[in-house]
Scaffold this active site. Structure first.
Site, mmCIF file in Angstrom:
data_model
loop_
_atom_site.group_PDB
_atom_site.id
_atom_site.type_symbol
_atom_site.label_atom_id
_atom_site.label_comp_id
_atom_site.label_asym_id
_atom_site.label_seq_id
_atom_site.Cartn_x
_atom_site.Cartn_y
_atom_site.Cartn_z
ATOM 1 N N LYS A 71 0.801 -1.234 0.000
ATOM 2 C CA LYS A 71 0.000 0.000 0.000
ATOM 3 C C LYS A 71 0.832 1.281 0.000
ATOM 4 O O LYS A 71 0.377 2.305 -0.496
ATOM 5 C CB LYS A 71 -0.953 0.009 1.204
ATOM 6 C CG LYS A 71 -2.105 -0.980 1.059
ATOM 7 C CD LYS A 71 -3.087 -0.855 2.220
ATOM 8 C CE LYS A 71 -4.234 -1.846 2.068
ATOM 9 N NZ LYS A 71 -5.256 -1.663 3.122
ATOM 10 N N ASP A 107 -10.146 2.650 1.664
ATOM 11 C CA ASP A 107 -10.390 2.038 2.985
ATOM 12 C C ASP A 107 -11.327 2.914 3.816
ATOM 13 O O ASP A 107 -12.341 2.455 4.333
ATOM 14 C CB ASP A 107 -9.073 1.872 3.761
ATOM 15 C CG ASP A 107 -8.317 0.613 3.365
ATOM 16 O OD1 ASP A 107 -8.964 -0.345 2.905
ATOM 17 O OD2 ASP A 107 -7.084 0.589 3.528
ATOM 18 N N GLY A 130 -7.735 2.635 17.685
ATOM 19 C CA GLY A 130 -6.773 2.093 16.729
ATOM 20 C C GLY A 130 -5.984 3.196 16.057
ATOM 21 O O GLY A 130 -6.443 4.357 15.984
ATOM 22 N N ALA A 131 -4.786 2.849 15.575
ATOM 23 C CA ALA A 131 -3.955 3.824 14.871
ATOM 24 C C ALA A 131 -3.134 3.130 13.788
ATOM 25 O O ALA A 131 -2.087 3.617 13.367
ATOM 26 C CB ALA A 131 -3.042 4.543 15.859
ATOM 27 N N GLY A 132 -3.607 1.968 13.330
ATOM 28 C CA GLY A 132 -2.958 1.263 12.226
ATOM 29 C C GLY A 132 -3.441 1.825 10.894
ATOM 30 O O GLY A 132 -4.047 2.900 10.845
ATOM 31 N N GLY A 133 -3.169 1.066 9.815
ATOM 32 C CA GLY A 133 -3.525 1.541 8.473
ATOM 33 C C GLY A 133 -5.015 1.824 8.323
ATOM 34 O O GLY A 133 -5.409 2.844 7.741
ATOM 35 N N ALA A 134 -5.856 0.943 8.869
ATOM 36 C CA ALA A 134 -7.305 1.117 8.722
ATOM 37 C C ALA A 134 -7.778 2.343 9.493
ATOM 38 O O ALA A 134 -8.532 3.170 8.971
ATOM 39 C CB ALA A 134 -8.038 -0.134 9.208
HETATM 40 P P1 NDP Z 1 -2.546 -2.677 11.654
HETATM 41 O O1 NDP Z 1 -1.728 -3.865 11.956
HETATM 42 O O2 NDP Z 1 -1.996 -1.570 10.819
HETATM 43 O O3 NDP Z 1 -3.041 -2.003 13.058
HETATM 44 C C1 NDP Z 1 -3.545 -2.804 14.101
HETATM 45 C C2 NDP Z 1 -4.201 -1.909 15.144
HETATM 46 O O4 NDP Z 1 -4.819 -2.756 16.131
HETATM 47 C C3 NDP Z 1 -3.223 -1.020 15.899
HETATM 48 O O5 NDP Z 1 -3.869 0.170 16.295
HETATM 49 C C4 NDP Z 1 -2.890 -1.884 17.120
HETATM 50 O O6 NDP Z 1 -2.463 -1.129 18.236
HETATM 51 C C5 NDP Z 1 -4.246 -2.473 17.413
HETATM 52 N N1 NDP Z 1 -4.213 -3.707 18.188
HETATM 53 C C6 NDP Z 1 -3.893 -4.945 17.757
HETATM 54 N N2 NDP Z 1 -3.994 -5.844 18.769
HETATM 55 C C7 NDP Z 1 -4.392 -5.130 19.854
HETATM 56 C C8 NDP Z 1 -4.678 -5.474 21.207
HETATM 57 N N3 NDP Z 1 -4.578 -6.741 21.634
HETATM 58 N N4 NDP Z 1 -5.072 -4.499 22.059
HETATM 59 C C9 NDP Z 1 -5.193 -3.220 21.643
HETATM 60 N N5 NDP Z 1 -4.920 -2.833 20.378
HETATM 61 C C10 NDP Z 1 -4.534 -3.769 19.503
HETATM 62 O O7 NDP Z 1 -3.888 -3.239 11.022
HETATM 63 P P2 NDP Z 1 -4.938 -2.483 10.091
HETATM 64 O O8 NDP Z 1 -5.155 -1.111 10.616
HETATM 65 O O9 NDP Z 1 -4.557 -2.648 8.674
HETATM 66 O O10 NDP Z 1 -6.257 -3.361 10.304
HETATM 67 C C11 NDP Z 1 -6.946 -3.349 11.550
HETATM 68 C C12 NDP Z 1 -8.237 -4.155 11.401
HETATM 69 O O11 NDP Z 1 -9.110 -3.497 10.474
HETATM 70 C C13 NDP Z 1 -7.990 -5.558 10.818
HETATM 71 O O12 NDP Z 1 -8.524 -6.482 11.729
HETATM 72 C C14 NDP Z 1 -8.770 -5.630 9.544
HETATM 73 O O13 NDP Z 1 -9.527 -6.803 9.480
HETATM 74 C C15 NDP Z 1 -9.706 -4.444 9.640
HETATM 75 N N6 NDP Z 1 -9.908 -3.857 8.310
HETATM 76 C C16 NDP Z 1 -11.163 -3.942 7.798
HETATM 77 C C17 NDP Z 1 -11.430 -3.458 6.563
HETATM 78 C C18 NDP Z 1 -12.820 -3.582 6.029
HETATM 79 O O14 NDP Z 1 -13.029 -3.300 4.878
HETATM 80 N N7 NDP Z 1 -13.777 -3.994 6.819
HETATM 81 C C19 NDP Z 1 -10.393 -2.784 5.742
HETATM 82 C C20 NDP Z 1 -9.086 -2.733 6.386
HETATM 83 C C21 NDP Z 1 -8.878 -3.287 7.628
HETATM 84 P P3 NDP Z 1 -0.861 -0.819 18.465
HETATM 85 O O15 NDP Z 1 -0.561 0.391 17.614
HETATM 86 O O16 NDP Z 1 -0.813 -0.520 19.920
HETATM 87 O O17 NDP Z 1 -0.118 -2.048 18.059
#
Ligand code: NDP
Length: 282
Positions: A71, A107, A130-134
């Site tokens: 991406k 997204d 959350g603060a990942g890609g999504a």
């Molecule tokens: P990333 O790996 O980029 O980010 C993961 C996020 O989840 C971070 O904020 C991380 O926090 C947090 N996290 C993971 N495990 C835990 C935990 N045990 N406790 C607290 N926080 C946690 O993933 P994405 O952002 O790409 O994706 C996240 C979700 O979104 C996925 O499950 C995916 O299925 C879903 N998604 C859905 C889409 C849709 O169309 N419905 C499209 C894209 C994604 P930290 O920064 O602290 O690690």
């Protein structure tokens, strides 16, 4: 009788690619609307991404999706970016405009489109987990859709602060980071609660983000990014409180609807696409 044996080609580049259900959803729409179009799901490694994009150009593909791990890396092979893709710094949908390949990010757009069936983001106060890609894509797109304020709640402080700063500086919305320590109490004035971490994603089907559920009010809209399973524990808990909800399947389907609109110009039937995903019984 005249024939057209030359289909328009779209597809996806990702690795791994085998478990991505997008092809079933998009091709169901192409069939439903009688389009002679294809969507080819390709497994492309990082070292082959450059050649894959060049190949798509050479073969006149109309567009394609990029998923993990391409991406960000795909941007250097493109000719321009849409507004939100530029801010987010990641692309998941590439659209051929003339002989230029333009990167968009659907997204967050898919999320906002699904949410609009329930509530207009304009002037709303949002809590985003959350603060990942999504989460980054959803936060930026909510801000561009007119949300007034977005509180980013994330386990990791640095990532959370980065997303809050990005929204605060690059969009009209204000945004702050809030630490996630123990059960998070949703502020009373919140309109929309969005969960965009990976908690609850299959096989973690009993996962529930640590939110103080007693602070959810029936007037709040609760949205979950998890699409598998669509009825997460969070969605069920919010419904039992009386909140309106938006599930992650709506986000996924509407990303597809927006991609198809970019590529073909048609408004695809979201119900047909949602059913195609449900039929897979993921
Ligand atoms: P990333 O790996 O980029 O980010 C993961 C996020 O989840 C971070 O904020 C991380 O926090 C947090 N996290 C993971 N495990 C835990 C935990 N045990 N406790 C607290 N926080 C946690 O993933 P994405 O952002 O790409 O994706 C996240 C979700 O979104 C996925 O499950 C995916 O299925 C879903 N998604 C859905 C889409 C849709 O169309 N419905 C499209 C894209 C994604 P930290 O920064 O602290 O690690």
């Amino acid at each position: 009788m005249s024939h057209d044996f030359l289909a328009q080609i779209t597809g996806s580049f990702a690795m791994p690619a085998g478990e991505n259900p997008t092809v079933a959803m998009i091709e169901a729409a192409y069939r439903h609307h009688g389009l002679n179009w294809r969507y080819i799901n390709c497994e492309v490694s990082p070292e082959n991404l450059k050649d894959a994009v060049a190949g798509a150009r050479a073969m006149g593909w109309t567009g394609f999706n990029c998923s993990i791990p391409h991406k960000v890396a795909v941007i250097q092979h493109l000719d321009g970016l849409g507004e939100s893709a530029e801010i987010i710094g990641a692309v998941n949908t590439i659209v051929r405009r003339g002989d230029r390949l333009i990167g968009e990010n659907t997204d967050g757009k898919g999320f906002v489109k699904a949410l609009r069936d329930i509530i207009d983001p304009k002037n709303r106060k949002v809590v985003l987990f959350g603060a990942g890609g999504a989460a980054r894509a959803v936060g930026v797109e909510m801000a561009l859709a007119g949300a007034a304020h977005i509180t980013i709640v994330n386990r990791g402080q640095e990532r959370g602060e980065t997303v809050a700063r990005l929204i605060d500086e690059k969009t009209p919305a204000t945004s702050v980071y809030a630490a996630w320590e123990g059960a998070f109490a949703i502020p009373e004035e919140t309109d929309i609660v969005i969960h965009a971490t990976s908690i609850g994603l299959y096989p973690d089907v009993d996962g529930l983000p640590d939110i103080d559920l007693s602070t959810l009010r029936p007037s709040m809209v609760v949205a979950d990014g998890i699409h598998n399973p669509p009825r997460t524990r969070l969605i069920r808990a919010a419904e039992s409180i009386g909140c309106k909800t938006a599930d992650g399947l709506g986000m996924l389907v509407n990303q597809g609807v927006i991609g198809i609109k970019y590529w073909t110009g048609i408004d695809a039937d979201a119900a047909v696409m949602r059913q195609a995903l449900l039929d897979l019984d993921l």
